[in-house]
Design an enzyme around this catalytic site. Structure first.
Site, PDB file in Angstrom:
ATOM      1  N   LYS A   1      39.558  47.831  39.277  1.00  0.00           N
ATOM      2  CA  LYS A   1      40.451  46.921  38.554  1.00  0.00           C
ATOM      3  C   LYS A   1      39.654  45.908  37.740  1.00  0.00           C
ATOM      4  CE  LYS A   1      44.150  44.924  37.069  1.00  0.00           C
ATOM      5  NZ  LYS A   1      45.240  44.360  37.881  1.00  0.00           N
TER       6      LYS A   1
ATOM      7  N   LYS B   1      42.378  34.600  35.188  1.00  0.00           N
ATOM      8  CA  LYS B   1      42.073  34.659  36.627  1.00  0.00           C
ATOM      9  C   LYS B   1      41.281  35.912  36.958  1.00  0.00           C
ATOM     10  CE  LYS B   1      44.539  36.707  39.470  1.00  0.00           C
ATOM     11  NZ  LYS B   1      44.528  38.005  40.233  1.00  0.00           N
TER      12      LYS B   1
END
Length: 241
Positions: A117, A185
């Protein structure tokens, strides 16, 4: 957790997952042998590995299974799911994954899904920034950006971002999508992990600064493609002027 065979979480950041899994009244307190824990959050790979190790002490198998595909993929059940952890545990929960996603890949052991990811977010950020740059470049150089996109998107520059995002930007729509503060983030997770493993990521470091600048400029709730707004500000131009 004490009453079920599988628990899924999907939370904003690493501390949230650590609290829900390992904190007071957390999943670990209801843990039992045979329980499978699946985390769809995007968190630090090192944290995913530590959580899996803690749960293993209780006989719980953990799968880190972050997703890609945004709100549209979630609603349509077409998410891309990248999975780290035990292959046998994945096989048991595969019917649930198949209801959520279209592409499910077992990447490796605990933490591997989060590494995948992070790699995904490196590429997504690069595409968003590059698209913003090429649109502002075209505009300020006196050429219609829509014509430029038409000219290049079938060639070597073709990518999902260039296929999907420009029409929304040309319509003045910078609403999410995938919110800029979440992209920032994720990039900060990438950079923290890069420091942890001693990996130089110079381009991603620059892109992280641009997305962090979006937050400082009040664009945190906009789509990640709205990073073009930072580039517009630096260039003293606007895509739609």
């Amino acid at each position: 957790a004490a009453q079920v065979d599988v628990v899924f979480t999907n939370l904003p950041d690493t501390p949230d997952v650590e609290l829900v899994v390992l904190g007071k009244d957390g999943i670990i307190e209801g843990a039992h042998a045979g329980l499978i824990f699946v985390d769809n959050s995007t968190i630090k790979p090192g944290a995913a590995r530590a959580i899996a190790a803690k749960l293993a002490e209780k006989g719980v198998q953990a799968l880190d299974a972050p997703v890609s595909g945004g709100d549209i993929g979630a609603r349509n059940g077409t998410l891309t799911i990248m999975v780290g952890g035990d292959a046998a545990a994945l096989e048991k929960v595969m019917p649930v994954f198949q209801a959520m996603g279209k592409t499910i890949t077992h990447v490796g052991e605990a933490g591997a899904g989060q590494v995948a990811k992070a790699a995904n977010q490196i590429m997504v950020a690069a595409q968003m920034v590059a698209m913003g740059e090429l649109l502002v470049f075209s505009k300020k150089a006196g050429v219609d950006p829509q014509k430029v996109v038409e000219a290049i998107k079938a060639g070597a520059a073709q990518c999902w971002t260039l296929d999907v995002k420009p029409p929304r930007l040309f319509d003045g729509n910078r609403q999410p999508g995938f919110k800029a503060y979440m992209q920032a983030k994720d990039l900060n997770i990438v950079m923290e992990s890069a420091r942890e493993y001693g990996i130089p990521l110079p381009a991603t470091a620059e892109n992280t600064q641009l997305f962090n600048a979006m937050l400082q400029m009040g664009m945190d709730e906009l789509d990640n493609s709205a990073v073009i707004g930072v580039i517009e500000k630096l260039a003293g131009t606007n895509l739609l002027d």
